[in-house]
Scaffold this motif. Structure first.
Motif, PDB file in Angstrom:
ATOM      1  N   LEU A 157       0.509  -1.632  -0.051  1.00 55.04           N
ATOM      2  CA  LEU A 157       0.114  -0.039  -0.395  1.00 55.04           C
ATOM      3  C   LEU A 157       0.450   1.248  -0.129  1.00 55.04           C
ATOM      4  N   ARG A 158       0.778   2.187  -0.812  1.00 51.20           N
ATOM      5  CA  ARG A 158       1.120   3.227  -1.183  1.00 51.20           C
ATOM      6  C   ARG A 158       0.275   4.797  -0.620  1.00 51.20           C
ATOM      7  N   PHE A 182       3.480  -0.877   3.702  1.00 53.04           N
ATOM      8  CA  PHE A 182       3.050   0.288   3.474  1.00 53.04           C
ATOM      9  C   PHE A 182       3.834   1.582   3.557  1.00 53.04           C
ATOM     10  N   THR A 183       3.652   2.679   2.468  1.00 55.00           N
ATOM     11  CA  THR A 183       4.431   3.312   2.421  1.00 55.00           C
ATOM     12  C   THR A 183       3.808   5.355   2.713  1.00 55.00           C
ATOM     13  N   ALA A 184       3.941   6.039   3.484  1.00 56.26           N
ATOM     14  CA  ALA A 184       3.064   6.695   3.596  1.00 56.26           C
ATOM     15  C   ALA A 184       3.705   8.353   3.054  1.00 56.26           C
ATOM     16  N   ILE A 211      -2.948   3.677  -2.892  1.00 56.59           N
ATOM     17  CA  ILE A 211      -2.760   2.914  -4.121  1.00 56.59           C
ATOM     18  C   ILE A 211      -2.461   1.170  -3.289  1.00 56.59           C
ATOM     19  N   ALA A 212      -2.826   0.588  -4.450  1.00 57.06           N
ATOM     20  CA  ALA A 212      -2.786  -1.133  -3.976  1.00 57.06           C
ATOM     21  C   ALA A 212      -2.645  -1.995  -4.155  1.00 57.06           C
ATOM     22  N   TRP A 230       3.301   9.933  -7.734  1.00 59.67           N
ATOM     23  CA  TRP A 230       3.385   9.191  -6.716  1.00 59.67           C
ATOM     24  C   TRP A 230       5.146   9.423  -6.433  1.00 59.67           C
ATOM     25  N   GLU A 231       5.809   8.678  -7.413  1.00 53.54           N
ATOM     26  CA  GLU A 231       7.422   8.981  -7.738  1.00 53.54           C
ATOM     27  C   GLU A 231       7.730  10.317  -7.536  1.00 53.54           C
TER      28      GLU A 231
END
Length: 267
Positions: free
Chosen positions: A96-97, A151-153, A207-208, A241-242
């Motif tokens: 998950l992001r 998981f990255t937040a 994003i999953a 995201w990137e």
């Protein structure tokens, strides 16, 4: 009782499969899905994605019927049988992001912080506030389950200084983030104020990444969010995201910044 559009789609999908002489396992094999996947769609436990319906239409030779039913009827159904579609993807994800531009991401919120968010503006009754808080706390179990997702937040630095619920609530919230990042699968990064304008100002999303490497995204709105499965919009979110993460501080530096911000919230 009248049948809902989503129930009608499920019934028609199952009827077409049986008429074509396929078992769930056989159809899934032809579609490159598992038999259990087909079963969960037919019982309303899993949402049929456009990719799934297109494959079913092709194998069952429906002339695109199932896809049309979804596009013309089901997408406008306010209460589909597979309610809370996004939560399925979130619970099944391998990774998950998430990015938040104005607040702490939901999966990292404390109960007091979440309550302050939902109670703001007086738009919800006290009962609805508590119901939503409970649902959010339950949702966070995904991070502590057996075999949790990576998981990255990434959050904007502005969320660290926005007074949600008052100093005590904010200090508890920020210390909670520091604590939860001790879990090996949790990473948090902060986009500093010095970043100026960057793609994250366009709004939050999550994003999953599923076990088959398929990416699904959820866009948060004032009204119920939008789930993106494939298409140019999802591609744009992945690129965003990137770009956002490239503006963020490294994990350890971000945690130091969060710890410092927590100490500034004193009562």
């Amino acid at each position: 009782m009248a049948m809902s559009p989503s129930e009608f789609l499920i019934r028609e999908s199952r009827r077409r499969r049986v008429a074509a002489g396929f078992s769930q396992e056989a159809l899934g094999e032809r579609m490159n899905f598992s038999g259990s996947h087909v079963s969960s769609v037919e019982t309303g436990q899993r949402p049929p994605t456009p990719k799934f319906l297109e494959a079913a239409d092709e194998i069952l030779e429906t002339g695109g019927l199932l896809t049309r039913l979804y596009e013309d009827l089901v997408k406008a159904d306010e209460s589909p049988v597979w309610a809370r579609e996004w939560l399925f993807y979130e619970e099944q994800a391998e990774a998950l992001r998430t990015f938040e531009s104005t607040a702490i991401p939901g999966l990292l919120q404390t109960e007091a912080y979440a309550r302050a968010i939902f109670a703001s503006g007086g738009l919800l009754t006290s009962e609805e506030v508590e119901r939503r808080v409970a649902a959010r706390m339950e949702r966070q179990a995904v991070l502590r389950r057996e075999n949790p997702p990576q998981f990255t937040a990434v959050l904007d630095a502005g969320a660290l200084c926005r007074p949600v619920g008052g100093p005590e609530v904010m200090r508890e919230q920020l210390l909670h983030i520091v604590e939860i990042t001790e879990l090996p699968h949790v990473r948090v990064q902060v986009v500093p104020k010095s970043a100026g304008a960057y793609p994250g100002l366009g709004g939050p999303f999550i994003i999953a990444t599923m076990s088959d490497n398929e990416n699904v995204a959820h866009l948060d709105h004032q009204v119920p969010g939008k789930v993106l499965v494939g298409g140019s919009d999802l591609t744009w979110i992945l690129k965003a995201w990137e770009a956002i993460r490239s503006e963020a501080l490294p994990h350890h530096q971000s945690i130091e910044l969060i710890s410092e911000a927590a100490e500034k919230w004193t009562t």
